[in-house]
Motif scaffolding. Sequence first.
Motif: not given
Length: 347
Positions: A327-344
């Motif tokens: 989640r921290a990497i997703a925020r830092e790198y602007g991963w599309t939709n990752y924070l919405v879907a959350n970690a699998p």
Amino acid sequence: MRLGERMAALKVPGASIAVINHGAIEWARGYGMADVASGRPVTEHTRFQAASISKPVTAMAALSLVQAGKLALDKDVNQYLTAWKVPDNQFTAQRKVTLGALLSHTAGIGVHGYLGYPEGQALPSLLEILDGKAPANSDPVRVKTLPGSEWRYSGGGYEIVQLLLTETSRQPFEQFVQHAVLNKIGMQESSFTLPAAWEATASQAYLADGSAVAGKWHRYPEMAAASLWTTPSDLARFAIEIQNSFAGKSNKVLSQKMTDEMLTPGIETFGLGLFLGEKTDARESFRHSGGTQGFRNMMFAYTSTGQGAVVMTNSDNGMQLIEEVLRAIAREYGWTNYLVANAPAAK
């Protein structure tokens, strides 16, 4: 909180991370201890037991034989097998088990996962594993539901694939996958067996209470399902090859067409060896997690953006840390939709 603080709070002695950005490994680092007793630190070259992330590597090896015309995804695997065959029952009488169904966990096979074997305990042969005979500590691998009727995660199904690849290639499984996949992608720190020369630098495994697994780690003769030793950087190379092959930029193992097949969603948006993205856009991403005694890991990547990450830990508590890190990497790198879907969820 800082990563070290979270590792301490969760009793995760060591973690290793590789981040993919712009289609390349942007950085890779180790954190904490590979061996608490000796004070040996985790580095980017420390090898961890990948557990079920062995399965997508096995799937790629199997697809290379399909691509070569030596196997077919839609044929009864018993047409290929000789030393052992899938036992017939009321389910196989209606529909046969195929390689495609085994790779996609839709063959109706039982045996979800494997416990492994502590140091000093006798290891079963593959045929003993398939039939659940001593010294195997697992149930026989059998068809439990109608093939093709539902998604049912099965490490046992991948053991059938292990035999299929061994017999088709006429090589030991670990040697075939080494030549067919690992060497071609440049995964030089990976092996389905742990060479003696690597043992001193491999990570110790740790239980949830922080204690070390006796004998350093469990042994997994169930190679296709669980035995890969590797690093986050090597798994990142594997993910990058899938990204590039899908785009037609690199086809070191699979053609663009075969990679497309690998990433085609079936039941429960699972492809051939890989969990895929959300149902609205299943091909947006691919992933696989892994857990054996004392190890927890995750490989996640976007199919077309050149982004992703691999996190490996040496603790049964590692999955919570992995989710926080991703989640921290997703925020830092602007991963599309990752924070919405959350970690699998872990599988």
